[in-house]
Design an enzyme around this catalytic site. Structure first.
Site, short mmCIF file in Angstrom:
data_model
loop_
_atom_site.label_atom_id
_atom_site.label_comp_id
_atom_site.label_asym_id
_atom_site.label_seq_id
_atom_site.Cartn_x
_atom_site.Cartn_y
_atom_site.Cartn_z
N HIS A 254 -10.42 -3.78 -2.92
CA HIS A 254 -9.11 -4.37 -3.23
C HIS A 254 -9.13 -4.98 -4.63
CE1 HIS A 254 -5.33 -6.52 -2.09
NE2 HIS A 254 -5.78 -7.37 -2.99
N GLU A 255 -10.13 -5.82 -4.89
CA GLU A 255 -10.18 -6.49 -6.19
C GLU A 255 -10.49 -5.51 -7.32
OE1 GLU A 255 -8.92 -9.28 -6.36
OE2 GLU A 255 -9.00 -9.80 -4.23
N HIS A 258 -7.25 -4.19 -8.61
CA HIS A 258 -6.67 -5.09 -9.61
C HIS A 258 -7.40 -4.96 -10.95
CE1 HIS A 258 -3.87 -7.33 -7.14
NE2 HIS A 258 -4.80 -7.70 -6.28
N GLU A 284 -0.42 -5.43 -7.11
CA GLU A 284 -0.83 -5.29 -5.71
C GLU A 284 -0.74 -3.85 -5.25
OE1 GLU A 284 -2.59 -7.16 -2.47
OE2 GLU A 284 -2.15 -7.89 -4.49
#
Length: 489
Positions: A254-255, A258, A284
């Site tokens: 997830h990170e 980003h 996101e």
């Protein structure tokens, strides 16, 4: 030098100082000594005073009045600088500095209260944060909707009414899907213990697999995973649990979504307003499509199954199909960041409604824990057992990020649209993902979303990439097809 060149030279210094302030925040979450919090609060307040003075400097107004754009890129740079100047000018310098100081200290007190499961110990500082943010929102809104003014910090151009209508369209089909899935036989659950050093080693390997450039970043541990920085210095954090390696793996993916967005922005935009992700909703969309449509898809989990066996040996899941079901298992839980795709948005909608009520004054901080617990039980059907599983689980309110939460669900909606478009453009993408080759999927996202940085407006960049107007329909179709397949519905 022209007025535009003078303005951009000034802006690059402001952007550089902003990156320094961000690095202070990263250090606070990862390495800062616990008792340094009051001093760090003063440091953050001082940085914010300098940044606020630069953003509202009369020279910026004079140069904006004189500057002329000779290209779309220059027009976009001016648009961002004008917006920043207008917003910063509405907020008194003393208020901006005080918000920076209080939220820096509040962050540490939140972490302590979360560890102790003690909301009452945290409530006094949260009251300060809420009061300051209400004051800031009132200044920004100038008589219009205060929450919309806060939301505009994270998703320019969006309104609570618009997002509320989108969420109202999501909720019924998500609730129906959840009910059907929870009534069906569940895939196997992961059991056992998984060495946390091995988890971190695997997470770093997976970060590189998704294209994260470790020469321009690093992976550390934090209470609440996050990504920080842009350009040539983009850092991420993750967390580990001895009994749940998926927490570490998927927090990392997830990170990385980003971080890759920030790393892949056109280097010509470095240290300019275009050198950052255009909005948190678009940001996101990158983290969620990396984590879910790619990372939790059948093709990639087939490859990941082999990596897990290499790292941990036989962990009790018999084959790739069973592992795919295990990764996507839908089950009751309290924590938003650990929620499955079916229930994740329901967690976000709870926070969206509560923070709107809090900013409007319909509820106060003293009522917040009870309001959370009541809403959670109504939405999910079981009571919250402790504050760290409820109102204290997220860092966002402690640092004043009111208006941030709805961008998580908006990002999911955008990710659903991008996934549909990406698979149309790259029809053989799953063949590559099954080999652990993410570059065809992530390359499409880089070329169609990430490289543009802040060049286009949020909905515009998604619309250009997808070649259709964004809506919740692709996300709902994806979720229903995926989970009905897994659960044999």
């Amino acid at each position: 030098m022209t007025a535009y060149e003078d303005l951009m030279a000034m802006q690059r210094e402001t952007e550089a100082l902003s990156q320094v302030a961000g690095r202070l925040g990263w250090d606070q979450e990862t390495m800062m000594p616990r008792d340094a919090a009051p001093q760090r609060g003063a440091e953050m307040a001082a940085m914010e005073s300098v940044l606020h003075a630069r953003r509202t400097d009369s020279r910026v107004a004079d140069l904006l009045a004189e500057a002329e754009a000779s290209s779309d890129v220059e027009a976009a740079q001016l648009r961002h600088i004008q917006r920043s100047f207008d917003r910063a000018s509405k907020v008194p310098a003393k208020l901006a500095s005080e918000i920076a100081r209080v939220t820096s200290e509040s962050q540490g007190k939140w972490a302590e209260a979360r560890e102790a499961d003690d909301f009452e110990a945290y409530a006094p500082v949260l009251k300060e944060v809420v009061a300051l943010k209400r004051e800031e929102g009132a200044a920004l809104s100038a008589g219009s909707d205060v929450y919309d003014a806060m939301l505009d910090d994270y998703e320019p151009g969006a309104t609570a009414a618009e997002l509320g209508a989108m969420f109202d369209a999501l909720r019924p089909r998500l609730v129906d899907l959840r009910a059907a899935v929870l009534d069906a036989p569940a895939p196997p659950a992961l059991q056992g213990k998984f060495d946390e050093n091995a988890q971190m080693k695997l997470s770093r390997q997976i970060a590189k697999t998704f294209g994260y450039d470790m020469a321009k970043g690093r992976v550390d541990k934090a209470v609440h995973p996050f990504s920080s920085g842009s350009g040539l210095d983009v850092r991420i954090t993750t967390r580990t649990s001895e009994t749940d390696p998926f927490n570490c793996i998927y927090s990392t993916i997830h990170e990385v979504g980003h971080a890759c967005y920030e790393q892949n922005i056109d280097t010509a935009y470095l240290l300019t307003p275009l050198g950052n992700g255009v909005s948190m909703g678009v940001h996101e969309s990158q983290s969620r499509i990396y984590e879910n449509q790619i990372g939790r898809g059948r093709a990639f989990t087939g490859w990941l199954y082999g990596q897990m066996r290499d790292a941990f040996g036989d962990f009790g899941i018999e084959d790739e199909d069973a592992f795919y079901g295990c990764v996507n298992r839908v089950e009751n839980g309290f924590i938003r960041t650990e929620a499955d795709e079916v229930q994740y948005n329901l967690h976000v909608l709870l926070r969206f409604d509560l923070e709107r009520a809090l900013i409007a004054g319909d509820i106060e901080v003293d009522d917040l824990e009870a309001a959370w617990n009541e809403r959670f039980e109504a939405d999910f059907g079981y009571p919250v057992d402790k504050a760290s599983n409820g109102v204290l689980q997220d860092v966002h309110w402690s640092v004043g990020l009111f208006g941030y939460f709805p961008t998580y669900s908006l990002g999911n909606v955008y990710a659903g649209c991008l996934n549909q478009a990406m698979r149309k453009a790259v029809p053989d993408v799953d063949l590559a993902l099954a080999r652990g080759e993410t570059q065809y999927a992530t390359g499409w996202l880089r070329d169609n979303v990430q490289t543009h940085g802040g060049l286009y407006k949020p909905r515009e960049v998604i619309g250009k990439a997808c070649e259709f107007e964004p809506s919740e329909a692709p996300l709902l179709t994806y979720l229903e097809d995926k989970f009905r397949g897994i659960y044999g519905l």
